[in-house]
Scaffold this active site. Sequence first.
Site, PDB file in Angstrom:
ATOM      1  N   SER A  61      27.342  12.843  62.142  1.00 18.96           N
ATOM      2  CA  SER A  61      27.443  13.975  63.057  1.00 18.96           C
ATOM      3  C   SER A  61      27.276  15.266  62.279  1.00 18.96           C
ATOM      4  CB  SER A  61      28.797  13.966  63.764  1.00 18.96           C
ATOM      5  OG  SER A  61      29.796  14.310  62.825  1.00 18.96           O
ATOM      6  N   LYS A  62      27.328  16.377  63.018  1.00 16.22           N
ATOM      7  CA  LYS A  62      27.081  17.693  62.425  1.00 16.22           C
ATOM      8  C   LYS A  62      27.924  17.975  61.199  1.00 16.22           C
ATOM      9  CE  LYS A  62      24.879  20.533  65.819  1.00 16.22           C
ATOM     10  NZ  LYS A  62      25.126  20.877  67.194  1.00 16.22           N
ATOM     11  N   ARG A  63      29.142  17.422  61.163  1.00 14.55           N
ATOM     12  CA  ARG A  63      29.989  17.788  60.021  1.00 14.55           C
ATOM     13  C   ARG A  63      29.471  17.199  58.709  1.00 14.55           C
ATOM     14  NH1 ARG A  63      34.859  14.227  59.295  1.00 14.55           N
ATOM     15  NH2 ARG A  63      34.382  12.322  60.439  1.00 14.55           N
ATOM     16  N   HIS A  64      28.509  16.290  58.809  1.00 11.86           N
ATOM     17  CA  HIS A  64      27.923  15.731  57.584  1.00 11.86           C
ATOM     18  C   HIS A  64      26.753  16.570  57.074  1.00 11.86           C
ATOM     19  CE1 HIS A  64      29.776  12.013  59.434  1.00 11.86           C
ATOM     20  NE2 HIS A  64      30.362  12.107  58.260  1.00 11.86           N
ATOM     21  N   GLY A  65      26.278  17.505  57.872  1.00 14.96           N
ATOM     22  CA  GLY A  65      25.122  18.329  57.483  1.00 14.96           C
ATOM     23  C   GLY A  65      24.162  18.447  58.658  1.00 14.96           C
TER      24      GLY A  65
END
Length: 485
Positions: free
Chosen positions: A256-260
């Site tokens: 998800s977005k929190r990974h990049g």
Amino acid sequence: MDVQKPVTRFAPSPTGYMHIGNLRTALYSFLIAKHDGGKFILRIEDTDRERLVDGAVDIIKNTLKITNLRYDEGPDVGGDHGPYVQSERKDIYAEYAKRLVDGGHAYYCFCSKERLEALHSDDDTHGGYDRHCRNLSEEETKKLLASGIPYVIRQKMPLEGTTTYEDAVFGTISVKNEELQDQILMKADGYPTYNFAHVVDDHLMGVTHVVRGSEYLSSTPKYALLYDAFGWQRPVYVHLPLLMGKNADGSVSKLSKRHGSVSFQDLIKDGYLPDAIINYISLLGWSPKNTESEIFSLDDLIKLFTIDGINKSPAVFDFDKLLWFNGEYIHRLSFGDFLDKAMPFVNKDVIPENVNTEKMLSLLHTRISKFSEINDRISLFISLPDYSNDLFINKKNKVDIDLARKIINEATELEDVEVWDNDTIYSKLIAMSEKLGVKSGAVMWCLRIAVSGMAVTPGGATEIMEVLGKKESMRRIMVAAGKLA
Ligand code: GLU
């Protein structure tokens, strides 16, 4: 015998961005069709009217265009099975839902929102529907329909037994029918649910292989039952492994977005090449056979891709690995292509007139891994950073401050050089090292520090000096001479 060629589809909901997992689904679906000379269809699944996003369909089409995942049938290219946008197929779903009702496989449900909400708080039904309308008589149903009360149509699940299907990746999947909810097929607004529409469409569009994320693995028995209810042949199901991202603590969780950046558009904005992205994601859940290579063009992938190479264990998205792939692709570009692709990333407004932008970029061609690195890497050409004299000290080349002073003072003589190019400057510096009786490395080192103010630079002293031009190079050498004096 005529062997049927595969027909696959990519059926995204227009959410406004292309998650890298969706792109992988599109790619695998495309490859499964193309490996055997089959057809690939694009279908837009827009029946969830509340989640529609303007411009979302264009993003999908553009992504497939840029990545060369050409579809044989779809909203803009047409085909024999259109329309390819679900909101334009409402009448078709209504007709097929009616067929199911008539055949005893579905029923009208008139339960009010309030009643359903009250059910959700009732533990006995596990938040599901209690089948209140399943056994309404034909007469009651007719009366309610005539009265104009809003209704939905629900699938009548078998109450006993099990439903089983074979997934090409995950093997045999079975569920007890008692666990299946009487899911909604047609909503009160006249639109079908995904659960219903995609089955009707996949059948009518002749889809032989349903390729999608493994989040659909457990609901597929319900879809298989719909095929059975219609008397249609079930497709081959190909569910793809989960895509995970690495967390800071070393654990993994759903990508998800929190990974990049996890959308195709964001990766492109960050300076990744479509071919590199496609190559990298092809390997996220699939392994080629009989090759050690990792670099594959789309044509290579079409030749190599087979369903039995798809793994069921989750794939972990590794941004460093993607960066490595991207670097490989950038370094392999012709210089002309590199320039075309690099230019849009260059902040042209800040580049001083003396700098030769093309030559500057040529220094970066094999030194960057993504285009967004450019502005950082060229900062030294824009202005000389403030640096400390200690930077001149270098053990390997045996440079101390005294030697640096001597070399830089001598370098002020470069003022006499007329042809200011790499080769000429280089031979002057070699001559200078001979004259001073020092290693050429020492001279190159000191000049590099003087003209860049940095120890690590894209290119050596003479290349940087050529890009900066004579006037600015000499100015910087004088600054160094002043600092060392
Ligand atoms: N519209 C669904 C999605 O975007 C498609 C799932 C499928 O391929 O069946 O997840």
